[in-house]
Design a protein around this motif. Sequence first.
Motif, short mmCIF file in Angstrom:
data_model
loop_
_atom_site.label_atom_id
_atom_site.label_comp_id
_atom_site.label_asym_id
_atom_site.label_seq_id
_atom_site.Cartn_x
_atom_site.Cartn_y
_atom_site.Cartn_z
N ARG A 27 0.82 -1.21 0.00
CA ARG A 27 0.00 0.00 0.00
C ARG A 27 0.85 1.27 0.00
O ARG A 27 0.45 2.29 -0.56
N THR A 69 1.53 3.23 -3.29
CA THR A 69 0.50 4.00 -3.97
C THR A 69 1.02 5.39 -4.31
O THR A 69 1.59 6.08 -3.46
N GLU A 103 -2.07 4.74 -8.94
CA GLU A 103 -3.22 5.08 -8.12
C GLU A 103 -4.49 4.59 -8.81
O GLU A 103 -4.53 4.60 -10.05
#
Length: 315
Positions: free
Chosen positions: A191, A194, A265
């Motif tokens: 994560r 991103t 993204e």
Amino acid sequence: MSIRVSHVHGEHLAVQAPNGTEILRYVYRPDPDPFESPKPYAHPVRTLSGRTVTGYRPNDHRWHKGVQMTASHLSGQNFWGGNSYVPGRGYLALPDRVGSMRHDGFTALIAESERLSVTEELTWVAHGGQEWARERRGIGVHSLDEEAGAWVLDWSIRLTNIRAEPLAFGSPTTAGRELAGYTGLQWRGPRDFTGGRVLAPGPGPGDADADADASRLMGSRGPWLAFTAEHDETDGHSTLVFAHAPENLDEESAIHESHWFVRAEPIPTVAFSWAFFEEFALEPGDSFDYRYRLVIADGAWDRDRIAAHLAALPW
């Protein structure tokens, strides 16, 4: 000092760098949830300094697991996992369309001081149990370079159609969704990747802008693509380079054109898409081959450093 390879039979293979960091875990045991398209995958993948560069079952796409081979649209079946894209209806939960890739065994597992070479046999199984394809997969770990802070993961596939009819390979884009041509070997980042930076060769005639964002590189072609981002907690960057073997981009030898599927993204992901814009068919008894390379590196590498490092790595 040399790499160390361990094997928990029925579970996974793991590779440890000379400094003690486990840089790769290749998991081949069956996943418990059939909706996630059970298949072998590589996670965690780490840099030599120990930074994790793969994500596993993120809450936005539970079927994303590190580095894995996929086929999002294959003759009406989904070997990617999760919801299936249906023209005119969008994404739907259709469990009876989700297939799996069964690990049948390793036919070669050679662990040397500076290299691991693995040959794995798999069967692609449609929902309901029909065997559609045989795969011979190659996994290689090599070129650990402590000075550069990088190592190499090679991944190859030879897929043979064992059905009595053609296998049709496509993607959500071939089914009507714009710029969603994901299929083939896929990486899902953690994560904290991103919004990372995406690089490609260039600038030059016909090349993508080297400083283009992911959206501008979506669907492009090229010998390599790189993704670099800064980690949470560890105060440092990592870079992943995704590279094609030369024959993958050879119009005479490749079965079909390859394009990049890339997003920074809302999620960080890259796939070597073999059916981004157009479907292709694999006739009964026929096979296709692809070879891919990932360079996993510490630090935020620029285009020149990436190109020089790739040039020094023979195929």
